[in-house]
Design a protein around this motif. Structure first.
Motif: not given
Length: 320
Positions: A39-45
């Motif tokens: 997953p793209d880190p932008v979606h992690w939170p």
């Protein structure tokens, strides 16, 4: 969505958009885990808020070799120092001979794989990775150091270690022992012999290889505890070798097919180089049912960012 069976664990593969668009517990798939690969880190939170755990798919356990065997052992807890010395005493005091080989030969590789296959057969979800890679091992055999233990003419234990001089690392790839020798801690004596071989070759780091970040399925929780007590620290495998693993976000829909407890090594933030945290998976036992929550003390380690219970709420409707 694509559902894959991974040694009895059913995993629904989705992208980040699918993962965030559905209430997976209210509308569950026929799966035990919902997974987003890389997953793209932008979606992690957002994935974490939705109940997913962002983690490396595989972890590599590493430790400095130290200047000598005694220096390495001095850094271990007293109980584990004793275990290593008992393993060495078993090797030295019986009719066991331990040999170190440069490279792999066909007869010894075949003998090792026989011991390895027998050990894997005792595991509920064991995967014979070494047997599957037999041809690759043979072709790359010149890059290996092997340590074998014999009782008479019979091999009873062994470990195959890959030389990585460019990184000053000796990496354990596969290890196995017969039941009696495993109980007697003989594998620890083989690891000490492998470490000596690494120091003699000017290497400075020992790796105990790559494990799935989930312990309690293919890899048992005892393996985590052994490696942690032996002075090794887990890092995301793809930081060591980009071809191994990668980031994943997992949502567990139940603990079917897993041991109790099971363990999950996960990121503690978006910095993948930071210490990992350990989640101890539980069904959140209640008076109405479930298994009592496990004690966290046996899993604490200085290298972890933290240890916490991670209750897994079951899906609202039966999975099929």
């Amino acid at each position: 969505m694509n559902i894959e069976d991974k040694n009895g664990l059913r995993i629904a593969m989705v992208d980040a958009g699918e993962a965030l668009a559905r209430d997976w517990r209210a509308d569950p798939p026929a799966a035990d885990v919902v997974r987003v690969r890389r997953p793209d880190p932008v979606h992690w939170p957002e994935l974490e808020r939705a109940g997913f755990v962002v983690k490396p798919g595989w972890v590599n356990w590493r430790a400095p070799l130290g200047a000598s065997e005694e220096a390495y052992l001095a850094g271990l807890p007293a109980t584990e120092r004793r275990n290593f010395r008992l393993g060495r005493r078993f090797a030295e005091g019986g009719d066991i001979s331990v040999v170190v080989r440069d490279g792999l030969t066909a007869p010894e590789l075949d003998a090792f794989l026989a011991v390895y296959d027998a050990q894997i057969a005792t595991m509920p979800h064991g995967v014979a990775y070494a047997r599957h890679q037999q041809e690759r091992l043979w072709q790359g055999g010149a890059d290996y150091v092997a340590v074998y233990a014999y009782r008479g003419d019979d091999m009873v234990a062994g470990c195959l270690c890959l030389l990585r001089p460019e990184d000053a690392v000796l990496q354990l790839r596969f290890a196995a022992a017969a039941p009696l020798e495993r109980e007697a801690r003989l594998q620890r004596a083989l690891y000490l012999a492998a470490m000596r071989a690494a120091r003699e070759r000017g290497l400075t780091v020992m790796s105990l290889g790559n494990d799935p970040s989930l312990y309690g399925h293919v890899a048992g929780t005892g393996l985590f505890r052994f490696k942690a007590r032996s002075g090794f620290t887990p890092v995301a495998s793809h930081l060591v070798d980009p071809a191994v693993g990668g980031d994943e976000a997992d949502l567990l829909l139940g603990l079917r097919g897993l041991s109790h407890p099971s363990l999950l090594l996960a990121y503690s933030g978006t910095d993948v180089t930071a210490p990992l945290r350990l989640l101890v998976l539980t069904d959140g036992g209640t008076p109405e049912g479930g298994t009592p929550a496990p004690d966290l003390a046996p899993y604490r380690a200085d290298f972890l960012a933290g240890v916490a219970l991670h209750p897994v709420r079951p899906a609202l409707s039966p999975q099929s």
